[in-house]
Scaffold this motif. Sequence first.
Motif, mmCIF file in Angstrom:
data_model
loop_
_atom_site.group_PDB
_atom_site.id
_atom_site.type_symbol
_atom_site.label_atom_id
_atom_site.label_comp_id
_atom_site.label_asym_id
_atom_site.label_seq_id
_atom_site.Cartn_x
_atom_site.Cartn_y
_atom_site.Cartn_z
ATOM 1 N N VAL A 7 0.854 -1.179 0.000
ATOM 2 C CA VAL A 7 0.000 0.000 0.000
ATOM 3 C C VAL A 7 0.894 1.234 0.000
ATOM 4 O O VAL A 7 1.832 1.329 0.806
ATOM 5 C CB VAL A 7 -0.924 0.029 1.230
ATOM 6 N N THR A 8 0.634 2.159 -0.911
ATOM 7 C CA THR A 8 1.396 3.407 -0.994
ATOM 8 C C THR A 8 0.465 4.571 -0.676
ATOM 9 O O THR A 8 -0.598 4.700 -1.282
ATOM 10 C CB THR A 8 1.999 3.590 -2.398
ATOM 11 N N VAL A 9 0.887 5.370 0.279
ATOM 12 C CA VAL A 9 0.093 6.527 0.715
ATOM 13 C C VAL A 9 0.874 7.794 0.389
ATOM 14 O O VAL A 9 2.067 7.892 0.711
ATOM 15 C CB VAL A 9 -0.183 6.469 2.226
ATOM 16 N N MET A 10 0.230 8.735 -0.265
ATOM 17 C CA MET A 10 0.864 10.016 -0.551
ATOM 18 C C MET A 10 0.165 11.113 0.246
ATOM 19 O O MET A 10 -1.046 11.271 0.168
ATOM 20 C CB MET A 10 0.802 10.359 -2.041
ATOM 21 N N GLU A 20 -3.896 16.752 1.195
ATOM 22 C CA GLU A 20 -4.622 15.684 0.529
ATOM 23 C C GLU A 20 -3.897 14.371 0.787
ATOM 24 O O GLU A 20 -2.669 14.342 0.817
ATOM 25 C CB GLU A 20 -4.724 15.937 -0.976
ATOM 26 N N VAL A 21 -4.670 13.322 0.982
ATOM 27 C CA VAL A 21 -4.083 12.004 1.238
ATOM 28 C C VAL A 21 -4.623 11.043 0.185
ATOM 29 O O VAL A 21 -5.846 10.860 0.062
ATOM 30 C CB VAL A 21 -4.424 11.498 2.652
ATOM 31 N N TYR A 22 -3.723 10.439 -0.594
ATOM 32 C CA TYR A 22 -4.102 9.497 -1.655
ATOM 33 C C TYR A 22 -3.560 8.111 -1.296
ATOM 34 O O TYR A 22 -2.435 7.987 -0.798
ATOM 35 C CB TYR A 22 -3.538 9.937 -3.002
ATOM 36 N N VAL A 23 -4.365 7.090 -1.579
ATOM 37 C CA VAL A 23 -4.003 5.716 -1.225
ATOM 38 C C VAL A 23 -4.136 4.833 -2.455
ATOM 39 O O VAL A 23 -5.165 4.862 -3.144
ATOM 40 C CB VAL A 23 -4.911 5.175 -0.102
#
Length: 321
Positions: free
Chosen positions: A57-60, A188-191
């Motif tokens: 899982v990559t979280v930005m 902002e948080v993208y997953v």
Amino acid sequence: MRNRLIAVFCFVCITVFFAVGMRGLTIKTIFSDLLPKDDPYVQVFSDHPNFGNPLTVTVMIKRTTGDIYNADTLRKVWEFTRAIDLVPGINHDSLISIATEKARYAEATPNGVDMRPLMEDTVPSSQAALDDFRRRVEQSPNVRTFYVSGDETATIITAAFLENLLDYDVVFSSVQDLAAKYRDDNHEVYVVGQPILTGWVYKLQEQTYMIFGITLLALVVALALYMRNIAGTLTPIICSSVAAVWGFGLVGWISAPIEPLLMIVPLLLVARSFSHCVQFSERYYEIYAHLKDKRKSAEVAMGVMMAPSILGVITEVLSQI
């Protein structure tokens, strides 16, 4: 046809046997089963599981105003990193972000090269500490290239999960809850990642079943409008239902989980069984209109339709291999 009662008895017994097997039916994604085991790349991955993990899982975390070098953003990265480390099934050794000890920078000293974590035990808060943290990132080419964006407005957190402990529902809900918690007007948080994609499938499973139900209902309505009699309508429904029980029961007996993404295959097979039954029924009524004898019409219809039907089933089976 001469031993109809014995045939019906055997038919019912087999159906009951497979119906009992449906108790062991599970709908679950096992990632390794989706990979072609004879592929050389898959074999290398299986032989060396420590080198990369597709269940990542990559979280930005992206700053919408300014860069990441401020106390608020770095605190979010710090807290998110430690929060995702508590998600069940995570491989703790795989967790990397600019707030973990694995993200290091190199510094020359009189005694040699000193490797230290980018972020110590506390989040930089003063301007001097923030400037020093930026300097450390610049001294770590790998971090600067792979974990901080070119415009310095975003950073990523990567976390891999162990397949034998991975529960897609739990991982999806936990990570999405964390993303919602740390998302605000300035961030902002993208997953992304394979566990998140599969998690969406689990989340939308009820909608999938509703679509299947509407589709089957439409098939039944269309059949009733076409056949316009009870026997011609019920026969394909019963046969297709029994075919579904046999198929799912066999899967339950051999304890093989069903991949949610492949649930469309049983629906297509039931629809094909539906189609075969309709052809049988239609041919039977055509013959009955001439012979006026139900048993003889059934024998003739089976004699005419058996060969092409079995050929069609065998062709379908071979096409799936």
